[in-house]
Design a protein around this motif. Structure first.
Motif, PDB file in Angstrom:
ATOM      1  N   GLN A 230      16.119  13.882 -13.153  1.00  0.00           N
ATOM      2  CA  GLN A 230      16.530  13.195 -11.923  1.00  0.00           C
ATOM      3  C   GLN A 230      15.324  12.984 -11.013  1.00  0.00           C
ATOM      4  OE1 GLN A 230      19.903  15.042  -9.929  1.00  0.00           O
ATOM      5  NE2 GLN A 230      20.721  15.688 -11.883  1.00  0.00           N
ATOM      6  N   GLU A 231      14.540  14.033 -10.848  1.00  0.00           N
ATOM      7  CA  GLU A 231      13.383  13.950  -9.951  1.00  0.00           C
ATOM      8  C   GLU A 231      12.369  12.928 -10.456  1.00  0.00           C
ATOM      9  OE1 GLU A 231      10.200  17.027  -7.868  1.00  0.00           O
ATOM     10  OE2 GLU A 231      12.006  17.784  -8.865  1.00  0.00           O
ATOM     11  N   ARG A 232      12.151  12.942 -11.760  1.00  0.00           N
ATOM     12  CA  ARG A 232      11.178  12.010 -12.337  1.00  0.00           C
ATOM     13  C   ARG A 232      11.665  10.567 -12.202  1.00  0.00           C
ATOM     14  NH1 ARG A 232       9.528  12.166 -18.700  1.00  0.00           N
ATOM     15  NH2 ARG A 232       8.337  10.233 -18.768  1.00  0.00           N
ATOM     16  N   PHE A 233      12.956  10.361 -12.454  1.00  0.00           N
ATOM     17  CA  PHE A 233      13.529   9.024 -12.338  1.00  0.00           C
ATOM     18  C   PHE A 233      13.388   8.499 -10.914  1.00  0.00           C
ATOM     19  CE2 PHE A 233      16.925   6.129 -11.264  1.00  0.00           C
ATOM     20  CZ  PHE A 233      17.003   5.272 -12.346  1.00  0.00           C
ATOM     21  N   LEU A 234      13.742   9.337  -9.930  1.00  0.00           N
ATOM     22  CA  LEU A 234      13.683   8.913  -8.534  1.00  0.00           C
ATOM     23  C   LEU A 234      12.257   8.564  -8.110  1.00  0.00           C
ATOM     24  CD1 LEU A 234      16.156  11.490  -6.963  1.00  0.00           C
ATOM     25  CD2 LEU A 234      16.484   9.005  -7.071  1.00  0.00           C
ATOM     26  N   LYS A 235      11.312   9.396  -8.527  1.00  0.00           N
ATOM     27  CA  LYS A 235       9.899   9.133  -8.175  1.00  0.00           C
ATOM     28  C   LYS A 235       9.467   7.770  -8.734  1.00  0.00           C
ATOM     29  CE  LYS A 235       5.593   9.838  -7.006  1.00  0.00           C
ATOM     30  NZ  LYS A 235       4.739  10.697  -7.817  1.00  0.00           N
ATOM     31  N   ASN A 236       9.792   7.512 -10.005  1.00  0.00           N
ATOM     32  CA  ASN A 236       9.419   6.236 -10.622  1.00  0.00           C
ATOM     33  C   ASN A 236      10.142   5.062  -9.958  1.00  0.00           C
ATOM     34  OD1 ASN A 236       7.647   7.382 -12.460  1.00  0.00           O
ATOM     35  ND2 ASN A 236       9.198   7.641 -14.033  1.00  0.00           N
ATOM     36  N   TRP A 237      11.425   5.287  -9.647  1.00  0.00           N
ATOM     37  CA  TRP A 237      12.209   4.203  -9.045  1.00  0.00           C
ATOM     38  C   TRP A 237      11.667   3.840  -7.672  1.00  0.00           C
ATOM     39  CZ3 TRP A 237      14.906   2.472  -4.970  1.00  0.00           C
ATOM     40  CH2 TRP A 237      15.779   1.394  -5.168  1.00  0.00           C
ATOM     41  N   GLU A 254      -5.061  -3.317  -1.386  1.00  0.00           N
ATOM     42  CA  GLU A 254      -5.723  -2.321  -2.232  1.00  0.00           C
ATOM     43  C   GLU A 254      -5.242  -0.905  -1.917  1.00  0.00           C
ATOM     44  OE1 GLU A 254      -7.282  -4.663  -0.481  1.00  0.00           O
ATOM     45  OE2 GLU A 254      -7.807  -6.007  -2.155  1.00  0.00           O
ATOM     46  N   GLU A 255      -4.943  -0.654  -0.639  1.00  0.00           N
ATOM     47  CA  GLU A 255      -4.506   0.681  -0.229  1.00  0.00           C
ATOM     48  C   GLU A 255      -3.028   0.931  -0.502  1.00  0.00           C
ATOM     49  OE1 GLU A 255      -7.236   1.557   3.707  1.00  0.00           O
ATOM     50  OE2 GLU A 255      -5.653   0.027   3.853  1.00  0.00           O
ATOM     51  N   TRP A 256      -2.275  -0.157  -0.632  1.00  0.00           N
ATOM     52  CA  TRP A 256      -0.819  -0.026  -0.687  1.00  0.00           C
ATOM     53  C   TRP A 256      -0.314   0.794  -1.884  1.00  0.00           C
ATOM     54  CZ3 TRP A 256       3.080   0.728   1.940  1.00  0.00           C
ATOM     55  CH2 TRP A 256       4.381   0.417   1.542  1.00  0.00           C
ATOM     56  N   PRO A 257      -0.861   0.635  -3.119  1.00  0.00           N
ATOM     57  CA  PRO A 257      -0.340   1.430  -4.240  1.00  0.00           C
ATOM     58  C   PRO A 257      -0.378   2.934  -3.982  1.00  0.00           C
ATOM     59  CG  PRO A 257      -1.688  -0.350  -5.074  1.00  0.00           C
ATOM     60  CD  PRO A 257      -1.859  -0.355  -3.582  1.00  0.00           C
ATOM     61  N   GLU A 258      -1.488   3.421  -3.427  1.00  0.00           N
ATOM     62  CA  GLU A 258      -1.589   4.856  -3.142  1.00  0.00           C
ATOM     63  C   GLU A 258      -0.602   5.262  -2.053  1.00  0.00           C
ATOM     64  OE1 GLU A 258      -4.925   8.183  -1.782  1.00  0.00           O
ATOM     65  OE2 GLU A 258      -5.553   6.154  -2.365  1.00  0.00           O
ATOM     66  N   MET A 259      -0.469   4.402  -1.029  1.00  0.00           N
ATOM     67  CA  MET A 259       0.475   4.669   0.047  1.00  0.00           C
ATOM     68  C   MET A 259       1.916   4.653  -0.476  1.00  0.00           C
ATOM     69  SD  MET A 259       0.915   5.256   3.314  1.00  0.00           S
ATOM     70  CE  MET A 259      -0.595   4.725   4.137  1.00  0.00           C
ATOM     71  N   ALA A 260       2.220   3.674  -1.330  1.00  0.00           N
ATOM     72  CA  ALA A 260       3.568   3.571  -1.900  1.00  0.00           C
ATOM     73  C   ALA A 260       3.896   4.793  -2.738  1.00  0.00           C
ATOM     74  CB  ALA A 260       3.687   2.305  -2.746  1.00  0.00           C
ATOM     75  N   ASN A 261       2.930   5.279  -3.478  1.00  0.00           N
ATOM     76  CA  ASN A 261       3.139   6.469  -4.300  1.00  0.00           C
ATOM     77  C   ASN A 261       3.440   7.691  -3.431  1.00  0.00           C
ATOM     78  OD1 ASN A 261       2.992   7.791  -7.029  1.00  0.00           O
ATOM     79  ND2 ASN A 261       1.365   8.933  -5.981  1.00  0.00           N
ATOM     80  N   ALA A 262       2.731   7.826  -2.329  1.00  0.00           N
ATOM     81  CA  ALA A 262       2.960   8.949  -1.405  1.00  0.00           C
ATOM     82  C   ALA A 262       4.342   8.846  -0.767  1.00  0.00           C
ATOM     83  CB  ALA A 262       1.872   8.974  -0.334  1.00  0.00           C
ATOM     84  N   LYS A 263       4.743   7.623  -0.409  1.00  0.00           N
ATOM     85  CA  LYS A 263       6.069   7.422   0.172  1.00  0.00           C
ATOM     86  C   LYS A 263       7.164   7.735  -0.848  1.00  0.00           C
ATOM     87  CE  LYS A 263       5.600   4.118   3.935  1.00  0.00           C
ATOM     88  NZ  LYS A 263       6.217   2.892   4.513  1.00  0.00           N
ATOM     89  N   ALA A 264       6.940   7.316  -2.090  1.00  0.00           N
ATOM     90  CA  ALA A 264       7.917   7.580  -3.155  1.00  0.00           C
ATOM     91  C   ALA A 264       8.090   9.077  -3.347  1.00  0.00           C
ATOM     92  CB  ALA A 264       7.472   6.917  -4.459  1.00  0.00           C
TER      93      ALA A 264
END
Length: 853
Positions: A230-237, A254-264
């Motif tokens: 569940q946790e892995r699915f949510l992080k990826n989603w 350029e910064e957005w992918p890292e920021m999006a990952n942190a938000k996820a």
């Protein structure tokens, strides 16, 4: 072939994610895997000579991932049947298999030794009067590739070939599913070297209805997500969703992918914490369904809030898709979500009940929608034409899918949405005309309407609940109450927010319902309504209880309802110790106040090596076992007052130090040094398929089962005795199961059937409530001595090649019929466990001369 494979990649190479603004699909990444790999249950124990010991486990207790499942399935067979619930991810699994084959470098992971030609067909699109090659050619044509049937015939007959058939359950009529099974059997026998995978909901593949493949196949069941998945699915989603959002102000591309990952990551942590709260236990269970988890992710992304029930989750996401998503983008939907549902609900019920199929021609759908749209009135409101509304549902709401090129058809993107909408409209139909429900009762439990009925009951008021119960037990319909029907009815009762038991109580006291009294009693118990207690008192006095099993059942439900609706005080109640009657002999049973008055039945000894012994009527249930876990977590002050948890831990440590049980317990106990409750807790405790209160507790090691018996003994005796309760040993267990008649099975010598036990052929796929099989009980009244779960025994298995292993008896929900015999035995390491294993408690009978009357 290359052109066909390109079409297949285009069709299956992406996964649709609902709710992503402005985008409907994301790519499947086979290495990082956007979706979480599914896991599978061990379907059955493979046949073996029982005298030679434990049967070989085909899939192992640790559920393998999809690659290994296919490899194992195709070792000796050419067909794999995948059974899974609605929203479990069966189609996603086929996508994964297809793309793994098309990748060209991954075929070996699936067990193939050379590249694989892979073909895909939704079974709802199959024209049974045509051959497999002809149907594949038709599929290619629908996807803009003109390839003749002869080419497919050639490809199917040469090299490694895999055919994926999706959605047997999506064929609505049982007779048509039977014919489809015959068509698949024909394809299987016609192409001797081709391997096949077929998916279906359990309700769509019912052997007792004749819906069964005759080909030699392996079956696996899709299990729910684990907490880790569940946790892995949510992080990826969340990561995929956020990457498609507009970057926050001041953040570069350029910064957005890292920021999006942190938000996820942050959103995942929050939603997981929310689901772990005790008040959200119900949500946590259904979050294990991939489709439901995706809905939760959509709603959490929007407001970090989740509705508390499955029904409200569906309602919220439909409102979002139909209107609110457009509002967030400053776009105007053709109608409000409320008005859109006023069209879609009757249309869904029409598809469900009249058409009984998943696809509808576009013109026919428009005509049916227009009928509802024409009836809409309102100040300053003009409904859109049906074609415009349909286009919105396909292009922006993403609720419908449009198939075909010239003769187009509509399909709900997710079948469960159609079932939900149909269930809501069904409430209105039944309120207007109570007899409308009759047709559904006549086909109750047939599979096609199950999900719709769950939504119906979740939206029903108390009067409608009472009406439905009355209809279901009307002698006109004479339901057989198979296990599938029983489980469906119990789930409907659980779904109902409002209940009334007048009809159930009335039916219970009618003489002409004698054949259904066991089921009526179970329903009253399931409702947990105190109003049923008076009816049970009247029933026990009425003389309608014609046999001892029924009398015992009525008294058991009476005690259960009193316990559940009243204030229970264990410490003030009498000891559970078996008593001596005035005749100087042991009473035939006693009820244990420390286990919610669980009944123990006297099994007289054989006069030689087996003494009189009291056996628990049922295996230990989740409800009882959770009391033990609460005690270990200091959540049960009444038991703590009788014997403190610190003293129990000391007792366990003494057993470990002295090697009283065996040499391995000390190492096992070390794992729970800081969390004994976590060590002993069932891994399936939160699993909606195994975690019901009245289901037997599973995934319990021998050490945990034996510790439960120790706890029960110490609590009852206030620390004075450690041996009041224990596990049975094999001679005792077999004597209780087979009796002096040496029965082949606990009920007698008749071969097992789905009415007698929960085993492989019952097609349940999980444990059932412990009182489900009265016809399969022993003459003395012991339930589940065959099937449902293997029961741990006190003794070692006794073979040099399995040192330290403990014996188990009784067979399980996944066992073949030969393992249900009273003499069948298997073994397992005492520190292991799984969804096939649980336990039953015995109380060795005391010496009558040493007991006071």
């Amino acid at each position: 072939l290359h052109r066909y494979q390109t079409a297949l990649k285009n069709e299956l190479g992406t996964i649709r994610i609902l709710g992503l603004p402005g985008i409907e699909r994301i790519d499947v990444n086979l290495d990082e895997q956007t979706f979480v790999p599914l896991r599978f249950s061990r379907r059955h124990d493979s046949p073996t000579s029982l005298e030679k010991g434990i049967p070989k486990v085909r899939f192992g207790e640790q559920a393998p991932e999809p690659d290994r499942v296919m490899k194992l399935a195709f070792e000796h067979r050419r067909m794999l049947l995948v059974i899974g619930d609605a929203g479990a991810g069966k189609t996603t699994l086929l996508q994964y298999y297809a793309l793994s084959c098309l990748d060209g470098s991954r075929f070996d992971r699936l067990g193939f030794k050379a590249p694989v030609n892979v073909f895909y067909l939704p079974l709802r699109e199959v024209e049974q009067e045509r051959s497999l090659p002809e149907n594949l050619a038709l599929w290619a044509k629908r996807h803009h590739r003109t390839i003749n049937a002869a080419a497919f015939e050639h490809w199917l007959g040469s090299g490694n070939t895999l055919v994926l058939f999706d959605g047997l359950d999506e064929i609505g009529v049982s007779e048509e599913r039977k014919k489809m099974c015959g068509w698949i059997d024909g394809a299987w026998s016609g192409f001797e070297h081709v391997r096949f995978v077929i998916t279906s909901r359990r309700s769509g593949y019912r052997k007792e209805d004749g819906v069964e493949l005759q080909a030699d196949y392996e079956q696996v069941d899709v299990l729910d997500f684990t907490a880790e998945q569940q946790e892995r699915f949510l992080k990826n989603w969340f990561n995929a969703a956020l990457l498609r959002d507009t970057p926050d102000e001041g953040i570069s591309a350029e910064e957005w992918p890292e920021m999006a990952n942190a938000k996820a990551e942050a959103k995942t942590v929050k939603i997981i914490a929310h689901l772990k709260e005790e008040k959200n236990r119900g949500l946590k269970q259904i979050a294990a369904i991939p489709m439901i988890l995706q809905i939760m992710a959509i709603l959490w992304k929007r407001d970090e809030y989740l509705p508390e029930t499955r029904e409200k989750l569906y309602s919220s996401v439909l409102d979002y898709l139909l209107e609110l998503r457009d509002k967030h983008k400053d776009m105007k939907a053709p109608m409000s979500a409320e008005r859109s549902r006023m069209v879609l609900e009757p249309v869904a019920l029409w598809m469900q009940e009249e058409l009984k199929k998943d696809e509808v021609g576009r013109e026919q759908m428009h005509e049916r929608m227009q009928k509802e749209l024409d009836g809409m009135v309102g100040r300053n409101f003009t409904p859109p034409p049906a074609d415009e509304f349909g286009r919105h549902l396909v292009d922006r709401a993403a609720l419908l899918v449009e198939l075909g090129t010239h003769s187009k058809t509509y399909l709900f993107r997710h079948k469960t949405f159609r079932e939900y909408l149909a269930g809501v409209d069904l409430v209105r139909k039944v309120l207007r005309d109570p007899d409308y429900f009759d047709a559904l009762v006549a086909g109750f439990g047939a599979g096609w309407s199950d999900e719709m009925l769950r939504t119906f009951m979740a939206n029903a008021d108390a009067e409608t609940f009472d009406l439905v119960m009355d209809k279901l037990f009307d002698e006109r319909f004479d339901l057989e109450w198979s296990q599938e029907q029983r489980l469906l009815l119990f789930s409907l009762i659980d779904e109902a927010p409002l209940r009334k038991v007048d009809a159930l109580c009335c039916r219970l006291l009618q003489p002409n319902t004698a054949a259904r009294q066991f089921m009526l009693l179970d329903c009253l118990n399931e409702t947990a309504m105190p109003e049923a207690i008076v009816a049970l008192q009247n029933f026990l006095k009425s003389g309608l209880t014609k046999n001892r099993k029924l009398m015992d059942k009525a008294r058991e439900v009476y005690v259960s309802l009193n316990n559940r609706t009243g204030k229970e005080n264990v410490s003030s109640r009498k000891t559970a110790m078996p008593m001596i009657g005035k005749s100087g002999v042991l009473e035939p049973f006693f009820e244990n106040p420390f286990e919610k008055d669980a009944r123990y039945i006297l099994i007289p000894g054989n006069g030689t090596n087996i003494p009189d012994t009291f056996f628990a009527k049922y295996p230990v249930t989740n409800s009882l076992y959770r009391r033990f876990i609460d005690y270990l977590q200091s959540k049960n002050p009444e038991y703590e007052a009788l014997f403190p948890a610190s003293g129990f831990m000391e007792a366990l440590q003494g057993i470990a130090n002295n090697r009283t049980w065996d040499t391995g317990f000390a190492e096992y106990l070390k794992k729970g040094k800081n969390d004994l409750a976590g060590l002993f807790r069932s891994r399936e405790d939160d699993d909606r398929k195994f975690g019901g209160d009245d289901q037997p507790v599973v995934s319990i090691t021998w050490y945990a089962a034996r510790s439960y018996c120790l706890w029960l003994s110490l609590v009852e005796s206030k620390g004075e005795k450690s041996d009041i309760y224990r596990l049975p040993n094999e001679p005792e267990w077999e004597w209780a199961a087979a009796g002096k008649e040496k029965r082949a099975y606990p009920w007698g010598n008749a071969e097992p059937t789905p009415k007698l036990a929960n085993y492989d052929k019952s097609n349940i796929g999980a444990t059932t409530p412990v009182s489900s099989y009265p016809e399969g009980a022993t003459p003395e009244g012991l339930y589940d001595m065959a099937g449902n779960l293997w029961e741990w025994q006190e003794n070692l298995y006794g073979r040099k090649d399995y040192p330290g292993a403990r014996a188990l008896r009784g067979g399980s929900w996944g066992s073949g019929s030969e393992l249900l015999r009273c003499r069948a035995r298997v073994n397992l390491d005492p520190g292991s466990g799984g969804s096939l294993y649980g336990f039953r408690v015995v109380c060795p009978s005391p010496n009558p001369e040493t007991l006071k009357i």
